[in-house]
Design a protein around this motif. Sequence first.
Motif, mmCIF file in Angstrom:
data_model
loop_
_atom_site.group_PDB
_atom_site.id
_atom_site.type_symbol
_atom_site.label_atom_id
_atom_site.label_comp_id
_atom_site.label_asym_id
_atom_site.label_seq_id
_atom_site.Cartn_x
_atom_site.Cartn_y
_atom_site.Cartn_z
ATOM 1 N N GLU A 263 0.837 -1.195 0.000
ATOM 2 C CA GLU A 263 0.000 0.000 0.000
ATOM 3 C C GLU A 263 0.874 1.247 0.000
ATOM 4 O OE1 GLU A 263 -2.962 0.065 3.047
ATOM 5 O OE2 GLU A 263 -3.491 -2.026 2.678
ATOM 6 N N HIS A 264 1.956 1.192 0.729
ATOM 7 C CA HIS A 264 2.869 2.329 0.780
ATOM 8 C C HIS A 264 3.416 2.615 -0.617
ATOM 9 C CE1 HIS A 264 6.007 5.019 2.175
ATOM 10 N NE2 HIS A 264 6.917 4.257 1.609
ATOM 11 N N LEU A 265 3.825 1.607 -1.331
ATOM 12 C CA LEU A 265 4.343 1.795 -2.679
ATOM 13 C C LEU A 265 3.270 2.324 -3.616
ATOM 14 C CD1 LEU A 265 6.594 -1.360 -3.155
ATOM 15 C CD2 LEU A 265 7.317 0.977 -2.613
ATOM 16 N N ALA A 266 2.064 1.831 -3.452
ATOM 17 C CA ALA A 266 0.968 2.260 -4.315
ATOM 18 C C ALA A 266 0.636 3.735 -4.129
ATOM 19 C CB ALA A 266 -0.269 1.405 -4.046
ATOM 20 N N ALA B 259 18.113 4.225 -4.575
ATOM 21 C CA ALA B 259 18.764 4.169 -3.266
ATOM 22 C C ALA B 259 18.927 2.722 -2.806
ATOM 23 C CB ALA B 259 17.958 4.960 -2.246
ATOM 24 N N CYS B 260 17.916 1.904 -3.012
ATOM 25 C CA CYS B 260 18.003 0.496 -2.627
ATOM 26 C C CYS B 260 19.102 -0.213 -3.403
ATOM 27 C CB CYS B 260 16.670 -0.216 -2.857
ATOM 28 S SG CYS B 260 15.411 0.175 -1.646
ATOM 29 N N LEU B 261 19.160 0.050 -4.699
ATOM 30 C CA LEU B 261 20.184 -0.599 -5.515
ATOM 31 C C LEU B 261 21.581 -0.140 -5.115
ATOM 32 C CD1 LEU B 261 18.416 -0.550 -8.984
ATOM 33 C CD2 LEU B 261 18.793 -2.519 -7.478
ATOM 34 N N LEU B 262 21.720 1.122 -4.729
ATOM 35 C CA LEU B 262 23.014 1.622 -4.265
ATOM 36 C C LEU B 262 23.455 0.873 -3.011
ATOM 37 C CD1 LEU B 262 25.264 3.729 -4.594
ATOM 38 C CD2 LEU B 262 23.892 5.261 -3.187
ATOM 39 N N LEU B 263 22.501 0.529 -2.151
ATOM 40 C CA LEU B 263 22.826 -0.173 -0.912
ATOM 41 C C LEU B 263 23.213 -1.634 -1.139
ATOM 42 C CD1 LEU B 263 20.111 1.364 1.394
ATOM 43 C CD2 LEU B 263 22.577 1.749 1.511
ATOM 44 N N ARG C 7 22.388 -10.658 3.950
ATOM 45 C CA ARG C 7 20.968 -10.523 4.272
ATOM 46 C C ARG C 7 20.468 -9.098 4.022
ATOM 47 N NH1 ARG C 7 18.233 -12.920 9.725
ATOM 48 N NH2 ARG C 7 16.112 -12.398 9.171
ATOM 49 N N VAL C 8 21.279 -8.112 4.379
ATOM 50 C CA VAL C 8 20.910 -6.713 4.153
ATOM 51 C C VAL C 8 20.868 -6.413 2.659
ATOM 52 C CG1 VAL C 8 21.680 -4.325 4.481
ATOM 53 C CG2 VAL C 8 21.766 -5.929 6.386
ATOM 54 N N LYS C 9 21.857 -6.904 1.924
ATOM 55 C CA LYS C 9 21.870 -6.699 0.476
ATOM 56 C C LYS C 9 20.649 -7.337 -0.177
ATOM 57 C CE LYS C 9 26.552 -7.631 0.089
ATOM 58 N NZ LYS C 9 27.695 -8.091 -0.694
ATOM 59 N N GLU C 10 20.286 -8.538 0.257
ATOM 60 C CA GLU C 10 19.120 -9.217 -0.296
ATOM 61 C C GLU C 10 17.840 -8.443 -0.006
ATOM 62 O OE1 GLU C 10 18.763 -13.371 0.714
ATOM 63 O OE2 GLU C 10 20.903 -13.670 0.433
ATOM 64 N N PHE C 11 17.731 -7.894 1.204
ATOM 65 C CA PHE C 11 16.552 -7.113 1.559
ATOM 66 C C PHE C 11 16.389 -5.937 0.604
ATOM 67 C CE2 PHE C 11 14.821 -3.323 3.547
ATOM 68 C CZ PHE C 11 13.565 -3.765 3.923
ATOM 69 N N HIS C 12 17.471 -5.192 0.385
ATOM 70 C CA HIS C 12 17.384 -4.017 -0.481
ATOM 71 C C HIS C 12 17.168 -4.405 -1.934
ATOM 72 C CE1 HIS C 12 18.051 -1.040 2.568
ATOM 73 N NE2 HIS C 12 19.058 -1.747 3.035
ATOM 74 N N ALA C 13 17.743 -5.493 -2.371
ATOM 75 C CA ALA C 13 17.518 -5.967 -3.742
ATOM 76 C C ALA C 13 16.062 -6.394 -3.923
ATOM 77 C CB ALA C 13 18.463 -7.116 -4.061
ATOM 78 N N ASP C 14 15.506 -7.091 -2.943
ATOM 79 C CA ASP C 14 14.100 -7.497 -3.017
ATOM 80 C C ASP C 14 13.171 -6.293 -3.023
ATOM 81 O OD1 ASP C 14 14.809 -10.174 -3.071
ATOM 82 O OD2 ASP C 14 14.405 -10.506 -0.939
ATOM 83 N N ALA D 124 13.895 -3.284 -4.051
ATOM 84 C CA ALA D 124 14.037 -2.647 -5.363
ATOM 85 C C ALA D 124 13.205 -3.392 -6.407
ATOM 86 C CB ALA D 124 15.503 -2.602 -5.779
ATOM 87 N N ASP D 125 13.156 -4.713 -6.320
ATOM 88 C CA ASP D 125 12.317 -5.509 -7.234
ATOM 89 C C ASP D 125 10.840 -5.195 -7.041
ATOM 90 O OD1 ASP D 125 14.468 -6.761 -8.431
ATOM 91 O OD2 ASP D 125 14.319 -8.574 -7.199
ATOM 92 N N ARG D 126 10.403 -5.063 -5.796
ATOM 93 C CA ARG D 126 8.992 -4.731 -5.534
ATOM 94 C C ARG D 126 8.655 -3.349 -6.082
ATOM 95 N NH1 ARG D 126 10.002 -7.522 -0.692
ATOM 96 N NH2 ARG D 126 10.389 -5.606 0.467
ATOM 97 N N ILE D 127 9.588 -2.424 -5.948
ATOM 98 C CA ILE D 127 9.368 -1.081 -6.492
ATOM 99 C C ILE D 127 9.278 -1.149 -8.014
ATOM 100 C CG2 ILE D 127 10.408 1.197 -6.798
ATOM 101 C CD1 ILE D 127 11.615 0.821 -3.951
ATOM 102 N N SER D 128 10.156 -1.924 -8.644
ATOM 103 C CA SER D 128 10.107 -2.088 -10.100
ATOM 104 C C SER D 128 8.777 -2.685 -10.529
ATOM 105 C CB SER D 128 11.258 -2.968 -10.583
ATOM 106 O OG SER D 128 12.482 -2.320 -10.393
#
Length: 56
Positions: free
Chosen positions: A5-8, A21-25, A35-42, A44-48
Amino acid sequence: MPRSEHLADMHPDDLRDQREACLLLTTDDYAGTDRVKEFHADYADRISDELDSRND
């Protein structure tokens, strides 16, 4: 508020900034644990996915 909902509710430009910003992290310059890298990559995927759904 659930993340989806936040993304929407976000403006597309804000989504792109957030994704960037997520991809930079996930880079070596800011690398944390795997684990932190995976969180930000995931996230970024949800945002895409949200941006793609708006373009359909």
